[in-house]
Enzyme design. Structure first.
Site, PDB file in Angstrom:
ATOM      1  N   LEU A  93     -46.516  -2.135  23.550  1.00  0.00           N
ATOM      2  CA  LEU A  93     -47.320  -1.610  24.658  1.00  0.00           C
ATOM      3  C   LEU A  93     -48.087  -0.368  24.217  1.00  0.00           C
ATOM      4  O   LEU A  93     -47.603   0.417  23.403  1.00  0.00           O
ATOM      5  CB  LEU A  93     -46.392  -1.265  25.833  1.00  0.00           C
ATOM      6  CG  LEU A  93     -45.586  -2.462  26.351  1.00  0.00           C
ATOM      7  CD1 LEU A  93     -44.446  -1.996  27.244  1.00  0.00           C
ATOM      8  CD2 LEU A  93     -46.487  -3.446  27.083  1.00  0.00           C
ATOM      9  N   HIS A 109     -32.688  -4.354  24.972  1.00  0.00           N
ATOM     10  CA  HIS A 109     -32.881  -4.618  23.545  1.00  0.00           C
ATOM     11  C   HIS A 109     -31.568  -5.120  22.960  1.00  0.00           C
ATOM     12  O   HIS A 109     -30.508  -4.555  23.257  1.00  0.00           O
ATOM     13  CB  HIS A 109     -33.342  -3.335  22.839  1.00  0.00           C
ATOM     14  CG  HIS A 109     -33.561  -3.543  21.378  1.00  0.00           C
ATOM     15  ND1 HIS A 109     -34.664  -4.186  20.879  1.00  0.00           N
ATOM     16  CD2 HIS A 109     -32.785  -3.245  20.304  1.00  0.00           C
ATOM     17  CE1 HIS A 109     -34.576  -4.263  19.563  1.00  0.00           C
ATOM     18  NE2 HIS A 109     -33.444  -3.692  19.185  1.00  0.00           N
TER      19      HIS A 109
END
Ligand code: GAR
Length: 210
Positions: A93, A109
């Protein structure tokens, strides 16, 4: 009632775990949209099966990250969410996008951060010989797979583990961890203090005694 938008790229199993927990546990929240960046992603069909509104912002239709992130932000903002949840959203991003949703965007994650940011975490954990592995839910910060940590789940590494068996056990634990952490957010129980996140007791819960 808080509004959640979930971003996915693939299978969507964490998104399904969140949708089920949100409905079954009666969170003060609802998922108002699931947005994918790959039109054929399995997770989009699974979201539709859950009765969730689905949208696609195809990254291949954008020349650069800035243009993709601007289109994605427009779709997100149209849904006016309180929280953006990345659930297997495999795009890097831009800083502007991260800043726009600062303090209201979470990621999961598949490693015990700060160990093994990036890809192929299970293979790298086995290669490094660590005895414990797992997953991390964190606020999304400026760096990849970084930001204040809300919660982690620890999985023991077994002598006979392969990348696949380890991944399967980590994923199973993710499906418990992510709903728990998202629920804390929607219940407004998290306070970020620098890099640390403090969890406030559930309203009405007895304080520590003795
Ligand atoms: C999950 O293991 C998640 O932790 C990981 O992708 C998988 C998505 O599975 N995310 C990342 O690697 C982000 N850096 P799912 O689509 O079935 O939820």
């Amino acid at each position: 009632m808080k509004k959640i938008v979930v971003l996915i790229s693939g299978r969507g199993s964490n998104m399904v775990a969140l949708a089920r927990a949100c409905a079954a546990e009666g969170w003060p929240a609802r998922i108002v949209g699931v947005i994918g960046n790959r039109p054929g992603a399995e997770g989009l069909a699974r979201a539709a099966e859950q009765g969730l509104p689905v949208r696609v912002v195809d990254h291949r239709e954008h020349a650069d990250r800035e243009s993709f992130d601007a289109a994605l932000a427009a779709e997100i903002d149209a849904l006016a969410p309180d929280l953006v949840v990345l659930a297997g959203f495999m795009r890097i991003l831009t800083d502007g996008f991260v800043r726009r949703y600062a303090g209201r965007m979470l990621n999961i994650h598949p490693s015990l951060l700060p160990a093994f940011p990036g890809l192929a975490t299970h293979r790298r954990a086995l290669a490094a010989g660590v005895r414990v592995h797992g997953s991390t839910v964190h606020f999304v910060g400026a760096e990849l797979d970084d930001g204040p940590i809300l919660a982690q789940s620890v999985v023991e590494v077994r002598d006979d583990d392969t990348e696949q068996t380890l991944e399967a056990r980590v994923l199973e634990a993710e499906h418990r961890l992510y709903p728990l952490a998202v629920r804390w957010f929607v219940e407004d129980r998290l306070r970020v203090e620098g890099r640390r996140v403090r969890l406030l007791p559930r309203p009405g819960a007895a304080g520590p005694s003795g």
